[in-house]
Design an enzyme around this catalytic site. Structure first.
Site, mmCIF file in Angstrom:
data_model
loop_
_atom_site.group_PDB
_atom_site.id
_atom_site.type_symbol
_atom_site.label_atom_id
_atom_site.label_comp_id
_atom_site.label_asym_id
_atom_site.label_seq_id
_atom_site.Cartn_x
_atom_site.Cartn_y
_atom_site.Cartn_z
ATOM 1 N N CYS A 41 0.725 -1.414 0.116
ATOM 2 C CA CYS A 41 0.077 0.139 0.003
ATOM 3 C C CYS A 41 0.900 1.338 0.124
ATOM 4 O O CYS A 41 1.750 1.459 1.043
ATOM 5 C CB CYS A 41 -0.910 0.041 1.241
ATOM 6 S SG CYS A 41 -1.881 1.487 1.474
ATOM 7 N N ASP A 48 -0.281 -5.884 0.238
ATOM 8 C CA ASP A 48 -1.793 -6.192 -0.500
ATOM 9 C C ASP A 48 -1.440 -7.515 -1.354
ATOM 10 O O ASP A 48 -0.459 -7.479 -2.059
ATOM 11 C CB ASP A 48 -1.941 -4.896 -1.528
ATOM 12 C CG ASP A 48 -2.617 -3.943 -0.521
ATOM 13 O OD1 ASP A 48 -3.376 -4.144 0.490
ATOM 14 O OD2 ASP A 48 -2.444 -2.537 -1.114
ATOM 15 N N LEU A 65 6.656 -17.843 -19.908
ATOM 16 C CA LEU A 65 5.835 -17.826 -18.601
ATOM 17 C C LEU A 65 6.717 -17.615 -17.262
ATOM 18 O O LEU A 65 6.476 -16.794 -16.445
ATOM 19 C CB LEU A 65 5.228 -19.343 -18.672
ATOM 20 C CG LEU A 65 4.028 -19.669 -19.366
ATOM 21 C CD1 LEU A 65 3.442 -20.870 -19.094
ATOM 22 C CD2 LEU A 65 3.017 -18.601 -19.162
ATOM 23 N N HIS A 82 -3.810 -0.709 -5.840
ATOM 24 C CA HIS A 82 -4.219 -1.813 -6.717
ATOM 25 C C HIS A 82 -4.625 -1.100 -8.085
ATOM 26 O O HIS A 82 -4.517 -2.018 -9.009
ATOM 27 C CB HIS A 82 -5.798 -2.093 -5.921
ATOM 28 C CG HIS A 82 -5.831 -2.428 -4.696
ATOM 29 N ND1 HIS A 82 -6.920 -2.749 -3.871
ATOM 30 C CD2 HIS A 82 -4.666 -2.918 -3.744
ATOM 31 C CE1 HIS A 82 -6.564 -3.100 -2.636
ATOM 32 N NE2 HIS A 82 -5.345 -3.162 -2.821
ATOM 33 N N GLU A 83 -5.115 -0.036 -8.335
ATOM 34 C CA GLU A 83 -5.614 0.271 -9.491
ATOM 35 C C GLU A 83 -4.431 0.544 -10.704
ATOM 36 O O GLU A 83 -4.240 0.089 -11.711
ATOM 37 C CB GLU A 83 -6.311 1.623 -9.515
ATOM 38 C CG GLU A 83 -7.692 1.457 -8.891
ATOM 39 C CD GLU A 83 -7.645 1.768 -7.234
ATOM 40 O OE1 GLU A 83 -8.486 1.506 -6.459
ATOM 41 O OE2 GLU A 83 -6.336 2.058 -6.719
#
Length: 129
Positions: A41, A48, A65, A82-83
């Site tokens: 955060c 998070d 991968l 998050h965004e």
């Protein structure tokens, strides 16, 4: 510093070697689940955690991968919302893959009684010039 930490710290997803030629010319969908995403955060520094769901319809390239794993792990010590994290991942992969379609969902674990899901989709097949 352990070898895995060094590899993550020095990793650059934008290198050409991380994207392989797509040898299949038919349309098909690649679905990848990344259940151990972590970032911090930007306000509190608390961790998070999220599961990231990536779907894309390749055109000329596919992502290797291990490269994707290292890229996702590179967020673990970053202070990012998050965004912003989901949009950055989308933009970086979309720019390098140039897929026909791509969708990413970041399903973040609840913290403080708040559950966040960030979703972004782009389908170049439906765009008209």
């Amino acid at each position: 510093m352990r070898y895995g930490e060094k590899e993550i710290k020095e990793f650059d997803i934008k290198k050409e070697e991380n994207f392989w030629p797509n040898k299949n010319k038919k349309d098909y969908l690649i679905k990848i689940t990344l259940p151990e995403f972590m970032c911090r955060c930007p306000r509190s520094g608390y961790p998070d955690f999220a599961t990231i769901y990536l779907e894309y319809m390749p055109d000329e390239k596919v992502v290797e991968l291990k490269a994707l794993k290292l890229y996702i792990n590179s967020f673990m010590d970053r202070y990012i919302s998050h965004e912003d994290s989901i949009n950055e991942i989308f933009d970086t992969l979309f720019e390098n893959l140039k897929p026909k379609m791509m969708k990413i969902v970041g399903d973040f674990n609840p913290r403080g009684n708040v559950h966040t899901v960030i979703e972004r989709v782009e389908d170049v097949r439906s765009k008209t010039d």
